[in-house]
Design an enzyme around this catalytic site. Sequence first.
Site, PDB file in Angstrom:
ATOM      1  N   GLY A  26       3.434   8.403   1.900  1.00  0.00           N
ATOM      2  CA  GLY A  26       2.475   7.306   1.806  1.00  0.00           C
ATOM      3  C   GLY A  26       2.237   6.903   0.360  1.00  0.00           C
ATOM      4  N   GLN A  28       0.806   8.354  -2.410  1.00  0.00           N
ATOM      5  CA  GLN A  28       1.269   9.272  -3.456  1.00  0.00           C
ATOM      6  C   GLN A  28       2.674   9.778  -3.162  1.00  0.00           C
ATOM      7  OE1 GLN A  28      -0.114  10.008  -6.392  1.00  0.00           O
ATOM      8  NE2 GLN A  28      -1.896   8.728  -5.974  1.00  0.00           N
ATOM      9  N   GLN A  85      -4.308  17.497   6.231  1.00  0.00           N
ATOM     10  CA  GLN A  85      -3.615  18.630   5.595  1.00  0.00           C
ATOM     11  C   GLN A  85      -3.805  19.975   6.300  1.00  0.00           C
ATOM     12  OE1 GLN A  85      -4.607  18.753   1.416  1.00  0.00           O
ATOM     13  NE2 GLN A  85      -3.806  16.703   1.050  1.00  0.00           N
ATOM     14  N   HIS A 107      -5.020  16.606  -4.712  1.00  0.00           N
ATOM     15  CA  HIS A 107      -6.490  16.577  -4.726  1.00  0.00           C
ATOM     16  C   HIS A 107      -6.935  17.938  -4.208  1.00  0.00           C
ATOM     17  CE1 HIS A 107     -10.601  15.361  -4.289  1.00  0.00           C
ATOM     18  NE2 HIS A 107     -10.566  15.081  -3.002  1.00  0.00           N
ATOM     19  N   ASP A 190     -14.418  14.075  -8.395  1.00  0.00           N
ATOM     20  CA  ASP A 190     -13.887  12.964  -7.603  1.00  0.00           C
ATOM     21  C   ASP A 190     -14.893  12.553  -6.519  1.00  0.00           C
ATOM     22  OD1 ASP A 190     -11.566  11.286  -7.122  1.00  0.00           O
ATOM     23  OD2 ASP A 190     -11.393  12.317  -5.212  1.00  0.00           O
ATOM     24  N   GLU A 194     -17.215   9.060  -5.955  1.00  0.00           N
ATOM     25  CA  GLU A 194     -17.224   8.316  -4.684  1.00  0.00           C
ATOM     26  C   GLU A 194     -18.609   8.266  -4.036  1.00  0.00           C
ATOM     27  OE1 GLU A 194     -12.668   9.878  -3.815  1.00  0.00           O
ATOM     28  OE2 GLU A 194     -14.321  10.653  -2.641  1.00  0.00           O
ATOM     29  N   GLU A 225     -20.940 -15.655  -8.409  1.00  0.00           N
ATOM     30  CA  GLU A 225     -21.521 -15.057  -9.608  1.00  0.00           C
ATOM     31  C   GLU A 225     -21.327 -13.534  -9.617  1.00  0.00           C
ATOM     32  OE1 GLU A 225     -22.991 -16.196 -12.360  1.00  0.00           O
ATOM     33  OE2 GLU A 225     -23.397 -14.132 -13.016  1.00  0.00           O
TER      34      GLU A 225
HETATM   35  P1  NDP Z   1      -1.561   8.562   2.730  1.00  0.00           P
HETATM   36  O1  NDP Z   1      -2.665   8.201   3.663  1.00  0.00           O
HETATM   37  O2  NDP Z   1      -0.873   7.454   2.024  1.00  0.00           O
HETATM   38  O3  NDP Z   1      -0.493   9.464   3.507  1.00  0.00           O
HETATM   39  C1  NDP Z   1       0.338   8.909   4.418  1.00  0.00           C
HETATM   40  C2  NDP Z   1       1.393   9.939   4.790  1.00  0.00           C
HETATM   41  O4  NDP Z   1       0.788  10.975   5.556  1.00  0.00           O
HETATM   42  C3  NDP Z   1       2.458   9.302   5.613  1.00  0.00           C
HETATM   43  O5  NDP Z   1       3.694   9.886   5.313  1.00  0.00           O
HETATM   44  C4  NDP Z   1       2.009   9.679   6.998  1.00  0.00           C
HETATM   45  O6  NDP Z   1       3.064   9.763   7.880  1.00  0.00           O
HETATM   46  C5  NDP Z   1       1.476  11.071   6.806  1.00  0.00           C
HETATM   47  N1  NDP Z   1       0.545  11.435   7.885  1.00  0.00           N
HETATM   48  C6  NDP Z   1      -0.613  10.815   8.206  1.00  0.00           C
HETATM   49  N2  NDP Z   1      -1.178  11.423   9.269  1.00  0.00           N
HETATM   50  C7  NDP Z   1      -0.349  12.435   9.610  1.00  0.00           C
HETATM   51  C8  NDP Z   1      -0.398  13.425  10.621  1.00  0.00           C
HETATM   52  N3  NDP Z   1      -1.424  13.502  11.486  1.00  0.00           N
HETATM   53  N4  NDP Z   1       0.627  14.310  10.695  1.00  0.00           N
HETATM   54  C9  NDP Z   1       1.649  14.257   9.822  1.00  0.00           C
HETATM   55  N5  NDP Z   1       1.748  13.329   8.834  1.00  0.00           N
HETATM   56  C10 NDP Z   1       0.751  12.437   8.736  1.00  0.00           C
HETATM   57  O7  NDP Z   1      -2.103   9.667   1.694  1.00  0.00           O
HETATM   58  P2  NDP Z   1      -2.363   9.482   0.146  1.00  0.00           P
HETATM   59  O8  NDP Z   1      -1.071   9.375  -0.553  1.00  0.00           O
HETATM   60  O9  NDP Z   1      -3.403   8.434  -0.076  1.00  0.00           O
HETATM   61  O10 NDP Z   1      -3.035  10.896  -0.190  1.00  0.00           O
HETATM   62  C11 NDP Z   1      -2.243  12.060  -0.312  1.00  0.00           C
HETATM   63  C12 NDP Z   1      -2.967  13.042  -1.209  1.00  0.00           C
HETATM   64  O11 NDP Z   1      -3.069  12.470  -2.510  1.00  0.00           O
HETATM   65  C13 NDP Z   1      -4.400  13.337  -0.764  1.00  0.00           C
HETATM   66  O12 NDP Z   1      -4.682  14.683  -1.069  1.00  0.00           O
HETATM   67  C14 NDP Z   1      -5.234  12.424  -1.643  1.00  0.00           C
HETATM   68  O13 NDP Z   1      -6.554  12.874  -1.848  1.00  0.00           O
HETATM   69  C15 NDP Z   1      -4.428  12.494  -2.931  1.00  0.00           C
HETATM   70  N6  NDP Z   1      -4.639  11.368  -3.831  1.00  0.00           N
HETATM   71  C16 NDP Z   1      -4.514  10.093  -3.354  1.00  0.00           C
HETATM   72  C17 NDP Z   1      -4.691   9.026  -4.201  1.00  0.00           C
HETATM   73  C18 NDP Z   1      -4.454   7.617  -3.712  1.00  0.00           C
HETATM   74  O14 NDP Z   1      -4.347   6.755  -4.531  1.00  0.00           O
HETATM   75  N7  NDP Z   1      -4.349   7.347  -2.425  1.00  0.00           N
HETATM   76  C19 NDP Z   1      -5.060   9.211  -5.623  1.00  0.00           C
HETATM   77  C20 NDP Z   1      -5.057  10.589  -6.043  1.00  0.00           C
HETATM   78  C21 NDP Z   1      -4.886  11.629  -5.159  1.00  0.00           C
HETATM   79  P3  NDP Z   1       3.091   8.942   9.245  1.00  0.00           P
HETATM   80  O15 NDP Z   1       2.109   7.818   9.154  1.00  0.00           O
HETATM   81  O16 NDP Z   1       4.484   8.554   9.314  1.00  0.00           O
HETATM   82  O17 NDP Z   1       2.656   9.939  10.257  1.00  0.00           O
END
Ligand code: NDP
Length: 331
Positions: A26, A28, A85, A107, A190, A194, A225
């Site tokens: 996703g 990251q 996670q 994180h 963090d 938030e 504004e």
């Molecule tokens: P995302 O929401 O972008 O992650 C999406 C990924 O997770 C996809 O590959 C998705 O696969 C997979 N996923 C989602 N649900 C499931 C599930 N139930 N089972 C298996 N895989 C799953 O995450 P982020 O990148 O936003 O966050 C990742 C980490 O990075 C977190 O710890 C976050 O706190 C940290 N972080 C994030 C930041 C950001 O900008 N977003 C900034 C700094 C740190 P699929 O949909 O194909 O199942």
Amino acid sequence: MAEVFYDKDADLSVLEGLTVGVLGYGNQGRAWALNLRDSGVTVVVGNVRDEYWGKAEKDGFKVLDLDEASAVADLICLLLPDEVQPVVYREHVEGNLDRGKMLVFAHGFSIRYGLIKPPDFVDVALAAPRMIGSGVRRLYELGLGAPAFLAVKQDYTGEAWGRLLALAKALGFTRVGALKSSFEEETELDLFTEQAVMPVIIAAFMKAYEILSETGYSPEAIALELLASGELIEMFRQVCKRGLIGQLPLHSRTSQYGQLSRTRRFLKLIEDAMRLSLNEIRSGSFSAEWVSEQKGGYVRFRKLMENALNHPLCHAEARVKDKVKIPYDLL
Ligand code: NDP
């Protein structure tokens, strides 16, 4: 002063012969996988078989099931939503943890609140960028990098810091400077941003809208504004560059005097609420609340979002943006 690590402090050769498993593709995950590969690191992506799997394959990665990726990887990066996670860890990662592997988080939430409890025969590290994933990638491509917090919770191998620094270098984080921290500090700071800073900002805009519209100002003028003009984009750019107060001279003297002379009256008002949020974060009561919200199917979360989107300020923003065409991407 916290210790800051740069490229010169990290040795990429530490990762030679090792495989980094990026679980999740996703925000990251994609940025990490691409940056690591461009830095010469061997990467496999682990994902469930759906849309993100296809995206990773299209980007040229070897994509494996979460179990397989955890089994072949020496460093396992859990780049999945924080609330997902613990389940993925229990079902797909834990059983594939051999002695001396390293678990890496972006994180600290899952470790700080004990939602994941790794065995004592692995390394546990944190490389937490202060940047959204697209920024992590874009800055790397520009030859720059995102700032990040680094921490080691568990150093079974005695090589955890060397590996973490190499990973941070490959991600671009040590190009600009990565700060030594801890899982506790990163997570709590963090969450505090938030839960204590952003709510003050959101509340300020909502309350401002309510007071000003009650007084008879036009909803569209208020929305323009407060938010829609895009002035805040430029202002916050200058806040980041010159500092919160250092940027004030860019405003008129009337504005500077108004801002400085009125700030004090709000300081006392927000103090108790901020301290309450900090207590909830440090005591673990927020994390318990969030875990129970997930278990209950996000009912309250959905209601909160629905109510917020229905605030009249949101409707006024949409109306004014429909009429006044502002090139936000060029600001
Ligand atoms: P995302 O929401 O972008 O992650 C999406 C990924 O997770 C996809 O590959 C998705 O696969 C997979 N996923 C989602 N649900 C499931 C599930 N139930 N089972 C298996 N895989 C799953 O995450 P982020 O990148 O936003 O966050 C990742 C980490 O990075 C977190 O710890 C976050 O706190 C940290 N972080 C994030 C930041 C950001 O900008 N977003 C900034 C700094 C740190 P699929 O949909 O194909 O199942």
